[in-house]
Design a protein around this motif. Sequence first.
Motif, short mmCIF file in Angstrom:
data_model
loop_
_atom_site.label_atom_id
_atom_site.label_comp_id
_atom_site.label_asym_id
_atom_site.label_seq_id
_atom_site.Cartn_x
_atom_site.Cartn_y
_atom_site.Cartn_z
N LEU A 74 0.84 -1.39 0.12
CA LEU A 74 -0.05 0.00 -0.16
C LEU A 74 0.76 1.03 0.10
O LEU A 74 0.45 2.33 -0.50
N ARG A 75 1.92 1.14 0.55
CA ARG A 75 2.93 2.20 0.52
C ARG A 75 4.31 1.80 -0.09
O ARG A 75 4.79 0.73 -0.13
N ALA A 76 5.15 2.81 -0.61
CA ALA A 76 6.40 2.45 -1.22
C ALA A 76 7.26 3.66 -0.44
O ALA A 76 6.82 4.95 0.04
N ALA A 77 8.63 3.25 -0.33
CA ALA A 77 9.51 4.38 -0.02
C ALA A 77 10.70 4.35 -0.86
O ALA A 77 11.07 3.24 -1.71
N SER A 78 11.60 5.40 -0.96
CA SER A 78 12.52 5.39 -1.76
C SER A 78 13.67 6.55 -1.23
O SER A 78 13.37 7.40 -0.59
N GLY A 79 14.94 6.03 -1.52
CA GLY A 79 16.01 6.79 -1.03
C GLY A 79 16.82 7.57 -2.27
O GLY A 79 17.19 6.67 -3.36
N SER A 80 17.37 8.69 -2.02
CA SER A 80 17.78 9.49 -3.38
C SER A 80 19.10 10.17 -3.08
O SER A 80 19.28 10.81 -1.94
N ALA A 81 19.61 10.59 -4.15
CA ALA A 81 20.97 11.52 -4.11
C ALA A 81 20.55 12.96 -3.93
O ALA A 81 21.31 13.75 -3.83
N ASP A 82 19.04 13.13 -3.91
CA ASP A 82 18.59 14.58 -3.63
C ASP A 82 18.54 14.71 -1.99
O ASP A 82 18.05 15.70 -1.73
N PHE A 83 19.20 13.86 -1.35
CA PHE A 83 19.33 14.24 0.27
C PHE A 83 18.05 14.02 0.77
O PHE A 83 17.64 14.67 1.80
N SER A 84 17.14 12.83 0.25
CA SER A 84 15.93 12.83 0.93
C SER A 84 15.35 11.28 0.66
O SER A 84 15.93 10.60 -0.13
N ALA A 85 14.61 10.88 1.68
CA ALA A 85 13.93 9.77 1.31
C ALA A 85 12.34 9.86 1.38
O ALA A 85 12.01 10.79 2.19
N LYS A 86 11.83 9.46 0.40
CA LYS A 86 10.30 9.84 0.22
C LYS A 86 9.31 8.66 0.66
O LYS A 86 9.80 7.25 0.17
N LEU A 87 8.14 8.68 1.17
CA LEU A 87 7.46 7.78 1.32
C LEU A 87 6.00 8.09 0.45
O LEU A 87 5.75 9.24 0.33
N TRP A 88 5.48 7.04 -0.29
CA TRP A 88 4.68 7.35 -1.16
C TRP A 88 3.32 6.66 -1.02
O TRP A 88 3.30 5.31 -0.48
N ASP A 89 2.08 6.87 -1.44
CA ASP A 89 1.10 6.19 -1.56
C ASP A 89 1.24 5.16 -2.76
O ASP A 89 1.15 5.86 -3.82
#
Length: 350
Positions: A74-89
């Motif tokens: 139901l949710r995804a997460a990602s880690g990036s070179a833009d200095f953030s981790a994001k939580l997604w629906d």
Amino acid sequence: MDKKKVAVPLVCHGHSRPVVDLFYCPVTPDGFFLISASKDSSPMLRNGETGDWIGTFEGHKGAVWSCCLDTSALRAASGSADFSAKLWDALTGDELHSFEHKHIVRACSFSEDTHLLLTGGVEKILRIFDLNRPDAPPREVDNSPGSIRTVAWLHSDQTILSSCTDIGGVRLWDVRSGKIVQTLETKSPVTSAEVSRDGRYITTADGSTVKFWDANHFGLVKSYDMPSNVESASLEPKLGNKFVAGGEDMWIHVFDFHTGEQIGCNKGHHGPVHCLRFSPGGESYASGSEDGTIRIWQLGPASHDENDSVPGNGPTGKVEVSADDVAQKIEGFHVSGEGKTTEKENATDA
């Protein structure tokens, strides 16, 4: 036997830059799903069985190094070179939260109970975010000896595993004390660490070696030398009798877990293989490469035997059915362009 050697994979196009991470969720009532991370800054969600594109998560401004789904997808997460981790629906593609960091985020992982998100990266700090209180400051475990490359949870979220970009070994941390309780020693930096679905083994790839560790007592169970440097390895989840490994030689090697004998070799990628993961049922596995494609390979004659009649992008009859099923699940997901291609401007984000 010859047919297995010329396996025809499902080829999934869409990413415009190298694919650097893949993650399958467990089987859900809606089937199972595959999420991919790429240097093109846009993680993609796919039907795990057919490889059909479902949607693209848009919002990162740099290469995405890591991605994962929670157990219910139901949710995804990602880690990036833009200095953030994001939580997604994962049903709509909407960004639910952005967790800011002070440097590149290389790894992220949902806890088994899905309430926590673990991140690690160049800052050498493991952060644990409470997803029930996303604005609260995270818990920090900050004595990693090097820049963090991989993270995972085990022992019902009581233990954290991490490996480093620049030094060998896998560190196991007690979540309560924040202390390293064990180090699994390797010669080279560990580029891939996978906890088996049954929680018995930790599979690691370091340099030209694949190792299997007892996940409860931390002893080394098996160690096999590979034909060349491998970046990723994955153990078949159902029977645990085979594993796959891939890396700089662009091939995917299939081995017998008990003997280490190579029993298959799949060729098709046009660049080094960065990530390999078995599907939750073990009937297929996915590979992601420098060439920007994901390939889904059948392990052998599947029970619904389609053999060599499968065209590169999946069986056409099947696509329509699964697309309809999935469309109900992900109504309103942001569709970029026609779906199978990413926006041109994303190619410039690295």
